[in-house]
Design a protein around this motif. Structure first.
Motif, short mmCIF file in Angstrom:
data_model
loop_
_atom_site.label_atom_id
_atom_site.label_comp_id
_atom_site.label_asym_id
_atom_site.label_seq_id
_atom_site.Cartn_x
_atom_site.Cartn_y
_atom_site.Cartn_z
N PRO A 42 32.90 28.14 -127.17
CA PRO A 42 33.98 29.12 -127.29
C PRO A 42 35.05 28.85 -126.24
O PRO A 42 34.80 28.18 -125.23
CB PRO A 42 33.28 30.46 -127.05
N ALA A 43 36.22 29.36 -126.47
CA ALA A 43 37.34 29.13 -125.56
C ALA A 43 37.08 29.81 -124.22
O ALA A 43 36.93 31.04 -124.16
CB ALA A 43 38.63 29.67 -126.17
N THR A 44 37.07 29.03 -123.15
CA THR A 44 36.83 29.60 -121.82
C THR A 44 37.91 30.60 -121.46
O THR A 44 37.63 31.64 -120.84
CB THR A 44 36.79 28.47 -120.77
N ASP A 45 39.16 30.33 -121.85
CA ASP A 45 40.26 31.23 -121.50
C ASP A 45 40.21 32.55 -122.25
O ASP A 45 40.94 33.49 -121.90
CB ASP A 45 41.61 30.54 -121.75
N LEU A 46 39.35 32.65 -123.29
CA LEU A 46 39.24 33.90 -124.04
C LEU A 46 37.96 34.68 -123.71
O LEU A 46 37.72 35.75 -124.26
CB LEU A 46 39.29 33.61 -125.54
N ILE A 47 37.13 34.13 -122.83
CA ILE A 47 35.93 34.86 -122.40
C ILE A 47 36.35 36.03 -121.52
O ILE A 47 37.12 35.85 -120.56
CB ILE A 47 34.96 33.92 -121.66
N PRO A 48 35.90 37.25 -121.81
CA PRO A 48 36.40 38.45 -121.11
C PRO A 48 35.74 38.62 -119.73
O PRO A 48 34.88 39.48 -119.51
CB PRO A 48 36.01 39.58 -122.05
N VAL A 49 36.16 37.78 -118.78
CA VAL A 49 35.51 37.73 -117.48
C VAL A 49 35.56 39.08 -116.75
O VAL A 49 34.57 39.52 -116.16
CB VAL A 49 36.17 36.62 -116.62
N ASP A 50 36.71 39.75 -116.80
CA ASP A 50 36.83 41.04 -116.10
C ASP A 50 35.89 42.08 -116.71
O ASP A 50 35.27 42.87 -115.98
CB ASP A 50 38.27 41.54 -116.14
N ARG A 51 35.79 42.07 -118.02
CA ARG A 51 34.90 43.05 -118.68
C ARG A 51 33.45 42.72 -118.39
O ARG A 51 32.61 43.64 -118.24
CB ARG A 51 35.18 43.04 -120.19
N ILE A 52 33.12 41.44 -118.30
CA ILE A 52 31.75 41.04 -117.95
C ILE A 52 31.43 41.50 -116.53
O ILE A 52 30.33 42.01 -116.26
CB ILE A 52 31.60 39.51 -118.10
N ALA A 53 32.38 41.34 -115.61
CA ALA A 53 32.18 41.79 -114.23
C ALA A 53 31.96 43.30 -114.17
O ALA A 53 31.09 43.80 -113.43
CB ALA A 53 33.36 41.38 -113.36
N ALA A 54 32.74 44.03 -114.96
CA ALA A 54 32.58 45.49 -114.99
C ALA A 54 31.22 45.88 -115.56
O ALA A 54 30.57 46.83 -115.07
CB ALA A 54 33.70 46.11 -115.84
N ALA A 55 30.76 45.16 -116.57
CA ALA A 55 29.45 45.44 -117.15
C ALA A 55 28.35 45.17 -116.12
O ALA A 55 27.39 45.94 -116.01
CB ALA A 55 29.23 44.60 -118.40
N ALA A 56 28.49 44.08 -115.36
CA ALA A 56 27.49 43.76 -114.35
C ALA A 56 27.43 44.86 -113.28
O ALA A 56 26.35 45.29 -112.88
CB ALA A 56 27.82 42.41 -113.70
N GLU A 57 28.60 45.30 -112.85
CA GLU A 57 28.63 46.36 -111.83
C GLU A 57 28.02 47.64 -112.36
O GLU A 57 27.27 48.33 -111.65
CB GLU A 57 30.09 46.61 -111.41
#
Length: 407
Positions: A42-57
């Motif tokens: 999948p496109a690395t630039d489209l992976i929702p990194v901020d949302r993943i960080a929020a989910a982890a927190e």
């Protein structure tokens, strides 16, 4: 590796092991100067990194996130998956107890092979086939039979002909939505036919669906949205449905799952206990946090669909412009791949060597099927590159093609 010359101490089954051609190719295309259209990433630039960080927190606020969970998966995630599976099946209830979470859908396929396939049993696959499935079934020591696919998916009439002639598979595996590598989607009549054949002849269907959420447009759809037809699992009782969070959230979560009758789930759970005891509570709860946030997920999927549709068009338009009638190119309506076939006799294994020298990579058709006709074909992944990069990749491919045609 010959079974008569095994290194000391290795089990006989290792004699049949071979590395995935695509995995080997990924190692060759890691150079910064290569535009890779080879991997199904999948496109690395489209992976929702901020949302993943929020989910982890968010999930780390609970002690559950850092503890063992059930072998079948954290019940929170299984409940979210059962709700989503019910929705895709038109509201038919899907019990949480029929959901098993795995370390990616590849582990699900591996465990299912162990549970359903005895050495020497017949497994029917698509032709061309997903290479990861071929690897799994080879390790399971299955006898593999291939059924050619066309624009409507697996040719179930041909499957029925072989069944009538005496073929008795234990499993039929197919990627019904936006096929890897062909990109096609199985029609609803064939889905119904395949499920009916499974019920009649007593084999299992493994419906492998990592791409079904990534549809592009309503053109040609009977559902008005561009979404594929209902799952094969809607039409019969002997269908096991696999999916994954890798293509719509992030591969690093390593969250896959399958939905199957309770007896299959129970058998796989026992096998999984011997493999890894359980998966990661943390990443499963993170996946549940995101998959269960339907407003956010719908918006995220809309972005993915729009961007991947744009990239698919950029790739196919560039191929048309560079190669014209020399290359027949599929028109993806979803997923991550375009399939192309040279009409001028080009050997795509030979082309690949030249393409790498010109700084572009693809997967030749021979990686997916051994039949001679696939030696002129190639799979191209548009997901991980921008439209500008795709245009440059096709320019390099054209230069590579010209270099071998002038020899």
């Amino acid at each position: 590796m010959s079974s008569t010359h095994l290194p000391a101490g290795l089990a006989r089954r290792t004699a049949s092991l071979s590395s995935s051609a695509i995995r080997d190719l990924l190692a060759l295309t890691a150079r910064d100067d290569v535009i890779s259209l080879a991997g199904g990433l999948p496109a690395t630039d489209l992976i929702p990194v901020d949302r993943i960080a929020a989910a982890a927190e968010a999930v780390l606020q609970s002690p559950d996130a850092v503890q063992y969970c059930e072998t079948a998966g954290h019940r929170t995630l299984r409940s979210v998956i059962s709700a989503r599976e019910s929705a895709v099946r038109g509201g038919v209830p899907v019990s949480t107890d029929t959901v098993v979470v795995t370390h990616g859908s590849q582990q699900a396929l591996t465990l299912l092979a162990q549970a359903l396939i005895d050495p020497g049993a017949v497994v029917v696959v698509d032709e061309p086939a997903y290479t990861g499935a071929l690897q799994v079934f080879s390790i399971a020591e299955a006898r593999i039979e291939a059924i050619e696919i066309d624009a409507d998916g697996m040719n179930t009439a041909e499957l029925e002909r072989r069944l009538t002639a005496g073929l008795r598979p234990a499993v039929v595996h197919t990627v019904a939505n936006f096929h890897n590598p062909r990109g096609v989607t199985m029609s609803e009549p064939r889905r119904r036919h395949l499920a009916a054949l499974a019920d009649h002849y007593g084999f299992w269907v493994i419906e492998d669906d990592p791409y079904g959420e990534i549809w592009f447009a309503a053109t040609g759809s009977t559902h008005g949205t561009g979404a594929p037809p209902p799952p094969i699992a809607c039409f019969g009782d002997r269908v096991i449905r696999l999916s994954s969070a890798s293509k719509i959230l992030a591969p690093t979560l390593r969250v896959g799952w399958f939905v199957a009758p309770p007896a299959v789930c129970a058998a796989v759970e026992l096998l999984k206990q011997g493999a890894d005891l359980c998966g990661s509570s943390m990443t499963q709860l993170m996946a549940a946090n995101m998959l269960g946030d339907t407003a956010w997920l719908d918006a995220h999927l809309a972005i993915l669909r729009g961007e991947y549709a744009c990239r698919a068009k950029a790739l196919t338009d560039a191929l048309d412009a560079e190669f014209s009638a020399r290359l027949t190119v599929s028109r993806p309506t979803g997923g991550m791949f375009a399939w192309a076939t040279f009409e001028d006799g080009t050997d795509t294994d030979e082309l690949l060597a030249a393409a790498l020298e010109h700084g572009v990579a693809f997967v030749p058709g021979s990686a997916f099927a051994s039949a001679e006709q696939y030696g002129r074909s190639l799979r191209l992944s548009f997901a991980g590159s921008t439209p500008a990069e795709l245009a440059e990749a096709v320019r390099r491919l054209s230069a590579a093609h010209a270099s071998i045609r002038t020899h």
